[in-house]
Design a protein around this motif. Structure first.
Motif, PDB file in Angstrom:
ATOM      1  N   GLU A 109      61.102  47.357  27.928  1.00 30.67           N
ATOM      2  CA  GLU A 109      62.254  46.667  27.356  1.00 30.67           C
ATOM      3  C   GLU A 109      61.819  45.550  26.428  1.00 30.67           C
ATOM      4  OE1 GLU A 109      64.455  44.863  30.574  1.00 30.67           O
ATOM      5  OE2 GLU A 109      62.614  44.176  31.559  1.00 30.67           O
ATOM      6  N   ASP A 110      62.655  45.280  25.446  1.00 32.05           N
ATOM      7  CA  ASP A 110      62.552  44.078  24.638  1.00 32.05           C
ATOM      8  C   ASP A 110      63.623  43.111  25.110  1.00 32.05           C
ATOM      9  OD1 ASP A 110      60.549  45.214  23.156  1.00 32.05           O
ATOM     10  OD2 ASP A 110      61.547  45.003  21.218  1.00 32.05           O
ATOM     11  N   ILE A 111      63.237  41.881  25.397  1.00 31.32           N
ATOM     12  CA  ILE A 111      64.166  40.826  25.767  1.00 31.32           C
ATOM     13  C   ILE A 111      64.214  39.843  24.598  1.00 31.32           C
ATOM     14  CG2 ILE A 111      64.700  39.005  27.417  1.00 31.32           C
ATOM     15  CD1 ILE A 111      64.876  41.795  28.604  1.00 31.32           C
ATOM     16  N   ILE A 112      65.430  39.588  24.087  1.00 31.15           N
ATOM     17  CA  ILE A 112      65.613  38.852  22.839  1.00 31.15           C
ATOM     18  C   ILE A 112      66.508  37.641  23.074  1.00 31.15           C
ATOM     19  CG2 ILE A 112      66.331  39.046  20.419  1.00 31.15           C
ATOM     20  CD1 ILE A 112      66.402  42.288  21.930  1.00 31.15           C
ATOM     21  N   ASN A 113      66.101  36.505  22.589  1.00 31.95           N
ATOM     22  CA  ASN A 113      66.986  35.347  22.576  1.00 31.95           C
ATOM     23  C   ASN A 113      67.933  35.511  21.397  1.00 31.95           C
ATOM     24  OD1 ASN A 113      68.247  32.840  22.264  1.00 31.95           O
ATOM     25  ND2 ASN A 113      66.468  31.700  22.987  1.00 31.95           N
ATOM     26  N   ARG A 114      69.204  35.814  21.697  1.00 33.23           N
ATOM     27  CA  ARG A 114      70.188  36.055  20.649  1.00 33.23           C
ATOM     28  C   ARG A 114      70.860  34.775  20.174  1.00 33.23           C
ATOM     29  NH1 ARG A 114      69.117  40.843  18.313  1.00 33.23           N
ATOM     30  NH2 ARG A 114      69.429  42.646  19.681  1.00 33.23           N
ATOM     31  N   GLY A 115      70.720  33.698  20.929  1.00 35.14           N
ATOM     32  CA  GLY A 115      71.328  32.449  20.488  1.00 35.14           C
ATOM     33  C   GLY A 115      71.570  31.505  21.642  1.00 35.14           C
ATOM     34  N   GLY A 116      71.812  30.252  21.300  1.00 34.20           N
ATOM     35  CA  GLY A 116      72.036  29.229  22.316  1.00 34.20           C
ATOM     36  C   GLY A 116      70.784  28.406  22.516  1.00 34.20           C
ATOM     37  N   GLY A 117      70.408  28.212  23.785  1.00 31.98           N
ATOM     38  CA  GLY A 117      69.257  27.390  24.106  1.00 31.98           C
ATOM     39  C   GLY A 117      67.933  28.134  24.013  1.00 31.98           C
ATOM     40  N   ILE A 118      66.935  27.567  24.660  1.00 30.32           N
ATOM     41  CA  ILE A 118      65.591  28.160  24.698  1.00 30.32           C
ATOM     42  C   ILE A 118      65.448  28.941  26.003  1.00 30.32           C
ATOM     43  CG2 ILE A 118      63.113  27.655  24.814  1.00 30.32           C
ATOM     44  CD1 ILE A 118      63.690  25.150  23.116  1.00 30.32           C
ATOM     45  N   MET A 119      64.993  30.175  25.909  1.00 31.33           N
ATOM     46  CA  MET A 119      64.738  30.978  27.097  1.00 31.33           C
ATOM     47  C   MET A 119      63.277  30.818  27.508  1.00 31.33           C
ATOM     48  SD  MET A 119      65.343  35.044  27.833  1.00 31.33           S
ATOM     49  CE  MET A 119      64.334  35.559  26.453  1.00 31.33           C
ATOM     50  N   VAL A 120      63.061  30.583  28.793  1.00 28.53           N
ATOM     51  CA  VAL A 120      61.709  30.496  29.343  1.00 28.53           C
ATOM     52  C   VAL A 120      61.453  31.736  30.183  1.00 28.53           C
ATOM     53  CG1 VAL A 120      60.115  29.146  30.751  1.00 28.53           C
ATOM     54  CG2 VAL A 120      61.903  27.979  29.429  1.00 28.53           C
ATOM     55  N   MET A 121      60.308  32.377  29.970  1.00 25.21           N
ATOM     56  CA  MET A 121      59.957  33.585  30.717  1.00 25.21           C
ATOM     57  C   MET A 121      58.557  33.433  31.303  1.00 25.21           C
ATOM     58  SD  MET A 121      60.036  37.595  29.631  1.00 25.21           S
ATOM     59  CE  MET A 121      61.808  37.649  29.719  1.00 25.21           C
ATOM     60  N   LYS A 122      58.464  33.572  32.621  1.00 24.59           N
ATOM     61  CA  LYS A 122      57.192  33.468  33.322  1.00 24.59           C
ATOM     62  C   LYS A 122      56.651  34.862  33.583  1.00 24.59           C
ATOM     63  CE  LYS A 122      55.113  30.702  37.013  1.00 24.59           C
ATOM     64  NZ  LYS A 122      55.393  29.628  37.999  1.00 24.59           N
ATOM     65  N   LEU A 123      55.350  35.061  33.352  1.00 20.25           N
ATOM     66  CA  LEU A 123      54.763  36.405  33.346  1.00 20.25           C
ATOM     67  C   LEU A 123      53.537  36.518  34.246  1.00 20.25           C
ATOM     68  CD1 LEU A 123      54.847  36.994  29.490  1.00 20.25           C
ATOM     69  CD2 LEU A 123      56.432  37.959  31.153  1.00 20.25           C
ATOM     70  N   TYR A 124      53.472  37.643  34.954  1.00 20.82           N
ATOM     71  CA  TYR A 124      52.290  38.040  35.728  1.00 20.82           C
ATOM     72  C   TYR A 124      52.129  39.558  35.633  1.00 20.82           C
ATOM     73  CZ  TYR A 124      52.386  33.590  38.380  1.00 20.82           C
ATOM     74  OH  TYR A 124      52.369  32.277  38.764  1.00 20.82           O
ATOM     75  N   ASN A 125      50.889  40.017  35.612  1.00 15.26           N
ATOM     76  CA  ASN A 125      50.645  41.435  35.874  1.00 15.26           C
ATOM     77  C   ASN A 125      50.840  41.721  37.354  1.00 15.26           C
ATOM     78  OD1 ASN A 125      49.790  42.139  33.203  1.00 15.26           O
ATOM     79  ND2 ASN A 125      47.809  41.173  33.627  1.00 15.26           N
ATOM     80  N   ALA A 126      51.204  42.957  37.674  1.00 16.83           N
ATOM     81  CA  ALA A 126      51.188  43.409  39.065  1.00 16.83           C
ATOM     82  C   ALA A 126      49.828  44.015  39.368  1.00 16.83           C
ATOM     83  CB  ALA A 126      52.281  44.449  39.283  1.00 16.83           C
ATOM     84  N   ASP A 127      49.277  43.705  40.548  1.00 12.61           N
ATOM     85  CA  ASP A 127      48.022  44.343  40.925  1.00 12.61           C
ATOM     86  C   ASP A 127      48.303  45.678  41.594  1.00 12.61           C
ATOM     87  OD1 ASP A 127      48.708  43.885  43.604  1.00 12.61           O
ATOM     88  OD2 ASP A 127      47.341  42.177  43.831  1.00 12.61           O
ATOM     89  N   GLU A 128      47.263  46.316  42.133  1.00 17.11           N
ATOM     90  CA  GLU A 128      47.411  47.665  42.694  1.00 17.11           C
ATOM     91  C   GLU A 128      48.318  47.691  43.922  1.00 17.11           C
ATOM     92  OE1 GLU A 128      43.641  45.775  44.315  1.00 17.11           O
ATOM     93  OE2 GLU A 128      44.649  45.974  42.370  1.00 17.11           O
ATOM     94  N   ASN A 129      48.537  46.544  44.543  1.00 24.66           N
ATOM     95  CA  ASN A 129      49.429  46.461  45.703  1.00 24.66           C
ATOM     96  C   ASN A 129      50.787  45.866  45.350  1.00 24.66           C
ATOM     97  OD1 ASN A 129      47.484  47.472  47.628  1.00 24.66           O
ATOM     98  ND2 ASN A 129      46.434  45.492  47.445  1.00 24.66           N
TER      99      ASN A 129
END
Length: 226
Positions: A109-129
């Motif tokens: 998916e693409d997640i897009i800030n379409r307008g308004g404030g600032i979007m914060v997105m926290k990211l991690y890879n998933a491991d094998e478990n």
């Protein structure tokens, strides 16, 4: 959630979306009476869960953990009559309201800030478990590949986007002090019943207390015609 809270949230969301001159499809405005009057010609809306989706993830803390979504178009990987391989949503995130950490087994998916404030997105890879990995995360933001440390909090301003691959954990919210965010999602087919892996176990849809009549039905509530 109380039905009155859901009704109030939908009305406020409709007004917020209108501020950006974004017109919702007709079914977003159908009442319960409208739904009772239509038949199988509307099966694509029912089967693919188009429409309003107000969720507190079954936690009962909507202002803290919750999200407003409306699915505008969607295919269905489990039904051969729906050939669309794509989906589109609008989402609204309020300040102090988190969409909890999760990934999708199948959906990109693409997640897009379409307008308004600032979007914060926290990211991690998933491991094998399927736990949070401490490895660097590779993402693409508006066509630019980036490598960032695990747990990075990306800030996306209006017009900016991030591409999320399967097995990429993400949580997001509106940055405090910047206002609510209108978020767009463009993705492969969406299946909220089977393709969400939440890091902490939780539900996907709210448990509803019926304290008043629904203003709009949610996408998992449509009556099925005989």
């Amino acid at each position: 959630m109380k039905r009155s809270e859901i009704n109030k949230t939908i009305k406020a969301a409709d007004d917020f979306i209108g501020r950006f001159s974004f017109a919702l499809p007709p079914f977003a405005h159908w009442t319960l009476e409208n739904w009772k009057a239509v038949g199988h010609e509307c099966d694509e809306i029912r089967d693919n869960m188009l429409g309003w989706d107000i969720t507190d993830y079954g936690l009962g803390k909507f202002d803290e953990v919750g999200l407003v979504l409306i699915t505008i178009r969607n295919g269905n990987q489990n039904m051969s009559q729906y050939k669309k391989s794509y989906a589109e949503k609008l989402l609204i995130s309020q300040e102090g309201q988190v969409c909890p950490m999760h990934f999708h087994w199948n959906k990109m998916e693409d997640i897009i800030n379409r307008g308004g404030g600032i979007m914060v997105m926290k990211l991690y890879n998933a491991d094998e478990n399927e736990n949070l990995s401490d490895t660097d995360v590779i993402v693409v933001c508006d066509g630019v590949k980036k490598t960032v440390p695990a747990g990075t909090e990306l800030e996306l301003r209006p017009g900016e986007s991030v591409t999320l691959s399967p097995y990429l954990y993400h949580a997001f919210w509106a940055k405090v002090g910047t206002g609510p965010v209108l978020i767009g999602e463009v993705s492969q087919c969406n299946d909220d019943n089977t393709d969400n892996r939440f890091y902490e176990p939780m539900g996907r849809f709210p448990n509803i207390v019926e304290d008043e009549k629904p203003f709009r039905l949610l996408c998992n509530e449509y009556p099925v015609p005989i």
